[in-house]
Write an enzyme that holds these catalytic residues in place. Structure first.
Site, PDB file in Angstrom:
ATOM      1  N   ASP A 174       1.039  -0.757   0.096  1.00 43.93           N
ATOM      2  CA  ASP A 174      -0.210  -0.063   0.185  1.00 43.93           C
ATOM      3  C   ASP A 174       1.289   0.913  -0.064  1.00 43.93           C
ATOM      4  O   ASP A 174       1.843   1.309   0.636  1.00 43.93           O
ATOM      5  CB  ASP A 174      -0.875   0.176   1.513  1.00 43.93           C
ATOM      6  CG  ASP A 174      -1.666   0.681   1.378  1.00 43.93           C
ATOM      7  OD1 ASP A 174      -2.272   2.065   1.302  1.00 43.93           O
ATOM      8  OD2 ASP A 174      -3.348   0.540   1.138  1.00 43.93           O
ATOM      9  N   VAL A 204     -10.922   3.232  -3.950  1.00 41.71           N
ATOM     10  CA  VAL A 204     -10.907   2.507  -5.394  1.00 41.71           C
ATOM     11  C   VAL A 204     -11.596   1.102  -5.195  1.00 41.71           C
ATOM     12  O   VAL A 204     -11.896   0.634  -4.487  1.00 41.71           O
ATOM     13  CB  VAL A 204      -8.976   2.496  -5.423  1.00 41.71           C
ATOM     14  CG1 VAL A 204      -8.977   1.655  -6.750  1.00 41.71           C
ATOM     15  CG2 VAL A 204      -7.976   3.604  -5.155  1.00 41.71           C
ATOM     16  N   ASN A 262     -12.872  -3.135   2.447  1.00 40.63           N
ATOM     17  CA  ASN A 262     -13.571  -1.881   2.114  1.00 40.63           C
ATOM     18  C   ASN A 262     -14.945  -1.589   1.402  1.00 40.63           C
ATOM     19  O   ASN A 262     -14.309  -2.376   0.484  1.00 40.63           O
ATOM     20  CB  ASN A 262     -13.070  -0.581   2.574  1.00 40.63           C
ATOM     21  CG  ASN A 262     -12.105  -0.026   3.573  1.00 40.63           C
ATOM     22  OD1 ASN A 262     -12.362  -0.526   4.732  1.00 40.63           O
ATOM     23  ND2 ASN A 262     -10.928  -0.100   3.845  1.00 40.63           N
ATOM     24  N   HIS A 311      -7.633  -5.627   2.137  1.00 43.08           N
ATOM     25  CA  HIS A 311      -6.162  -4.650   2.706  1.00 43.08           C
ATOM     26  C   HIS A 311      -5.390  -6.324   3.742  1.00 43.08           C
ATOM     27  O   HIS A 311      -6.143  -6.878   4.521  1.00 43.08           O
ATOM     28  CB  HIS A 311      -6.376  -3.887   3.724  1.00 43.08           C
ATOM     29  CG  HIS A 311      -6.872  -2.761   3.135  1.00 43.08           C
ATOM     30  ND1 HIS A 311      -6.533  -1.272   2.771  1.00 43.08           N
ATOM     31  CD2 HIS A 311      -8.030  -2.114   2.365  1.00 43.08           C
ATOM     32  CE1 HIS A 311      -6.857  -0.757   2.181  1.00 43.08           C
ATOM     33  NE2 HIS A 311      -7.782  -0.914   2.643  1.00 43.08           N
ATOM     34  N   HIS A 363     -10.405  -4.707  -3.002  1.00 44.89           N
ATOM     35  CA  HIS A 363      -8.879  -5.002  -2.185  1.00 44.89           C
ATOM     36  C   HIS A 363      -8.934  -5.627  -1.340  1.00 44.89           C
ATOM     37  O   HIS A 363      -9.627  -5.140  -0.549  1.00 44.89           O
ATOM     38  CB  HIS A 363      -8.360  -4.095  -2.895  1.00 44.89           C
ATOM     39  CG  HIS A 363      -8.696  -2.524  -2.334  1.00 44.89           C
ATOM     40  ND1 HIS A 363     -10.114  -2.391  -2.846  1.00 44.89           N
ATOM     41  CD2 HIS A 363      -8.320  -2.048  -1.283  1.00 44.89           C
ATOM     42  CE1 HIS A 363      -9.766  -0.590  -2.218  1.00 44.89           C
ATOM     43  NE2 HIS A 363      -8.877  -0.460  -1.580  1.00 44.89           N
TER      44      HIS A 363
END
Length: 121
Positions: A29, A95, A86, A101, A99
């Site tokens: 990240d 975005v 998220n 994290h 994805h």
């Protein structure tokens, strides 16, 4: 498509890739929130968790499996780590390509922020 993560998958923009297989890609990240912070993305574009179809369940499982492999390779799997998806604005998604994290390298508290939460009446 003007998707940042699709451009990374297609090698149109660089990323510090730490894991790749036929289904997913993982990279550091650019705004780390822990000593180790990487993102695991599917190579297939899916905008949000709400857009996952039943046919995508195996792909999402591959993302979670990659997170576990990365945690082991980085040496913090036994101590523990956090994984987070998220979804949409209120979930903190910025975005719109799903994805996962992967955060590790320190003890994590809960809740992850100190804002006062109000219980519903």
């Amino acid at each position: 498509m003007d998707c940042l993560f699709c451009k990374i998958v297609n090698q149109e923009i660089p990323a510090n890739i730490i894991y790749e297989d036929e289904h997913v890609l993982a990279f550091y990240d650019i705004n780390p929130q822990a000593p180790f912070h990487a993102l695991v993305i599917p190579k297939k574009h899916i905008s949000t968790l709400n857009d996952i179809s039943e046919a995508d369940h195996t792909l999402v499982g591959a993302m979670v499996g990659a997170a576990g492999k990365i945690a082991k390779e980085q040496g913090f799997a036994e101590d523990g780590y956090r994984t987070v998806f998220n979804c949409n604005t209120h979930g903190g998604q910025t975005v719109y390509h799903i994805h996962l994290h992967v955060l590790g390298g320190k003890a994590m508290g809960w809740p992850p922020y100190q804002e006062t939460l109000k219980a519903p009446i």
